[in-house]
Structure formats: structure tokens, C-alpha cells
Design an enzyme around this catalytic site. Sequence first.
Site, PDB file in Angstrom:
ATOM      1  N   HIS A 176       0.745  -1.358  -0.162  1.00 27.50           N
ATOM      2  CA  HIS A 176       0.263   0.060  -0.163  1.00 27.50           C
ATOM      3  C   HIS A 176       1.080   1.268   0.286  1.00 27.50           C
ATOM      4  CE1 HIS A 176       0.702  -0.412   4.005  1.00 27.50           C
ATOM      5  NE2 HIS A 176       0.630   0.699   4.215  1.00 27.50           N
TER       6      HIS A 176
HETATM    7  N1  UDP Z   1      -1.674  -5.366   9.487  1.00 30.25           N
HETATM    8  C1  UDP Z   1      -3.261  -6.076  10.132  1.00 30.25           C
HETATM    9  N2  UDP Z   1      -4.095  -6.388   8.971  1.00 30.25           N
HETATM   10  C2  UDP Z   1      -3.714  -6.436   7.675  1.00 30.25           C
HETATM   11  C3  UDP Z   1      -2.285  -6.072   7.592  1.00 30.25           C
HETATM   12  C4  UDP Z   1      -1.296  -5.855   8.062  1.00 30.25           C
HETATM   13  O1  UDP Z   1      -3.621  -6.751  11.137  1.00 30.25           O
HETATM   14  O2  UDP Z   1      -4.701  -6.788   6.967  1.00 30.25           O
HETATM   15  C5  UDP Z   1      -1.232  -5.008  10.634  1.00 30.25           C
HETATM   16  C6  UDP Z   1       0.506  -5.453  10.792  1.00 30.25           C
HETATM   17  O3  UDP Z   1       0.159  -6.897  11.782  1.00 30.25           O
HETATM   18  C7  UDP Z   1       1.163  -4.557  11.111  1.00 30.25           C
HETATM   19  C8  UDP Z   1       0.945  -3.610  10.844  1.00 30.25           C
HETATM   20  O4  UDP Z   1      -0.724  -3.871  10.405  1.00 30.25           O
HETATM   21  O5  UDP Z   1       1.418  -5.001  12.879  1.00 30.25           O
HETATM   22  C9  UDP Z   1       1.468  -2.523   9.706  1.00 30.25           C
HETATM   23  O6  UDP Z   1       0.158  -1.548   9.575  1.00 30.25           O
HETATM   24  P1  UDP Z   1       0.695  -0.834   8.243  1.00 30.25           P
HETATM   25  O7  UDP Z   1       1.375  -1.432   6.949  1.00 30.25           O
HETATM   26  O8  UDP Z   1      -0.210  -0.666   7.406  1.00 30.25           O
HETATM   27  O9  UDP Z   1       2.224   0.286   8.373  1.00 30.25           O
HETATM   28  P2  UDP Z   1       3.184   0.375   7.993  1.00 30.25           P
HETATM   29  O10 UDP Z   1       3.862  -0.149   9.448  1.00 30.25           O
HETATM   30  O11 UDP Z   1       3.597   0.468   6.729  1.00 30.25           O
HETATM   31  O12 UDP Z   1       3.220   2.027   7.980  1.00 30.25           O
END
Ligand code: UDP
Length: 357
Positions: free
Chosen positions: A203
Amino acid sequence: MKILTVIGNRPQFVKAAAVSRLLREEHEERIVHTGQHYDDELSRVFFDELGVPAPDRELNAGGGSNTEQTARILGLLEGVIEDAAPDLVLVYGDTNSTLAGALAAAQAHVPVAHVEAGMRSFDRAMPEELNRVLTDHASDLLLCSTETAMANLEREGAAGEAHLVGDVMADVSLAFGPIAEERSTALADHGLEPGEYLLATAHRAGNVDDPERLAKLVALFEALPGTTVLPLHPRTAASLDSTGLRDRLDQAVTLLPPLGYLDFMKLAMHARAVLTDSGGVQKEAYLVGVPCVTLRDTTEWVETVEAGWNTLVDLDADAAVSALERPMPAGERPELYGGGRAAERVRDVIGAYTPRP
Ligand code: UDP
């Protein structure tokens, strides 16, 4: 101490799950939810499953460009900070809510604590990188997940007080992993066998906003062997619909709605490998001992790459396929992220903090 915590999106709810409960043992905490993510799938489920205390204020300030959104949250937070009169504002990570929270507090002369300070991809085209750098330089307490982050802040001459506390997302992963294992029925629900599927997320704006990059991402998923499960982030879903690429992706992978934390963890723990452009998911794959293929050409979580558990392939399909064929590193995984005690250290550092006159 009166603490005002500003959160607004999925990874921040996970981080607050580690910290808020402990902070509340010693301090008075209020939570402001900016509304950057507001749907049930990206917001409510995390409060429910992980026991994040309900927000005291909801700003409903989602939507719009990064600049518009940051400005809107910033404007609204001015009044919230004035009403709450906190002794400290706590922000997490690298989102528009993080930067707006730090700047609104600094303008109001309220000390700012930044959890996950010092992370750098050195790619200023990422909105998250701008948010990280600017937040760190507006912060008084810089709470770092890794030695690398500490070194980044030192090199930049960040004025705040830096502490190595470990990673609060690791706390959540270690605490909730066994609960996910026991309670989640995600494997059976989606007809998956342990070790026989790939779990993917994507994403980042740099991968899904530009139609050419999105087409490359879809081509990469088409090239993967076996079953790939992809819980689809709404940002990616919107881009797939506007470019007409959704059908192709739907043929290549099993598309799911965004999952709650326990179901996502369960699928991560039993995947053959994880493919992702998420920062949090790279770390979580490492913590559960599953190889990660990162769909970016940089990462802030460099230790996972150095330890041999993470390979950066950007959107190169051949590189992704070869990375999946790499054998897993032998031996113990080094403990990189604080061993599940980061939130305790955050609480202690905040408790001991005396603002400079
Ligand atoms: N996550 C979740 N469900 C999903 C995808 C990700 O619970 O379908 C959790 C994942 O385990 C992690 C967090 O969301 O703890 C990560 O969020 P995201 O990827 O949106 O953020 P980023 O780390 O890229 O900023």
C-alpha cells in the site's frame, strides 16, 4: 504527568496497544484519534482486539492530499492541546498525524515524545520520510527502536534527548503471537495449509499511486509460484479500481479484505514467506521467523536485511522469485528489537523526563 497521545492509523493503533496500558499505570493519558484511518477494518478492530483504550477525542480529519490532511489535523490539534493542557504530547511513527501532533505541540511549547524516532530510508520522495525527519527535529524525547536509529539522530544533530528503548511493535507481536495462534481460525477460514502459501501486503504510495508502478506490482504477483494471499488495503483497492487492474490481480492472488491483527499474525506465522512494502510487517516477519521479501528498494529496518531474513527487490519480479528460493539463514535469529520490553522503557523514560528550562 498529563500525556496527550495522538494516533490516527493502523500501525499507530498497534503501537499504542503496547504503550497506553503501561503509561496509564503511572500517568494520566488522553488519546486523540485524528481519523486518518477511520473504517472498522483499519481502526475499530485494533482497539477491540488489542485493548487500546477508547479515544477521548476523534477529529475525523481523514482524506485529502498529504499536505491538506496534515494541515487539517494540525489546525484541529491546536485547540485540542489548548483544552487538554498536557505536560507532554506522545506521537508514534511517521504519518501525517505524527508530524501534525509534534508540530502542534512544539508550537504550543509542550514537550514532544516521539516513539520510533530516528528511522530513515534516506528516500525523501516517501511522505513517511519527510514526516520522520521533521517530527524528530521538533521532538524533545526521541525514543528509538534500534542502534541504527540512534546513530541516524546523532549524525543529524537532533536536539532532543535520544534513548534506545527497543521496538514497541515487537512487544505487541511477542505478546499477541500466542493469542493469535490459539484464537484465530484464519488458516481454516481461507483453506490454507501451514507453510504452503505466501502472505503479501502492498500500500505504499510509491507502489500503488502511479499506474505504471501498480502494473509492475501486479506483474510481480502474477510471477509468484503457488498460492499468494493478499489482504487488500483500501488505498490499493482504490488504485486498482481506477486503473482497471483489479481483475488481473484477482486472477493472480487470493484477495482478502484487510484483516484484524490476530488473523493477520496467524497468517504471517504460518506463511512460507511474506512479501510486503510495509515497515511493520517486515519486522513482524522477522520476529516470527518467516523470510521477508520487501517490495521497495530501501528499508528503515536494515537489521532484518543484514541478518539475512529480508531481501529488498523493489518491484523486480525475477528478483522476488529468486529471493523466495533463498534458503533460510541458519542459527538463532539475533534479538534486534528489545525483546518485548520496549513499552516499559518508554514509560520509564517518559516518567523520568524533566523538560529543559
Ligand atoms: N496488519 C493487520 N492486518 C492486515 C495488514 C497488516 O493487522 O491486513 C498489521 C500488521 O500486523 C502490522 C500493521 O498492521 O502490525 C502494519 O500496518 P501497515 O502495514 O498499515 O503500516 P506500515 O508499517 O507500513 O506503516
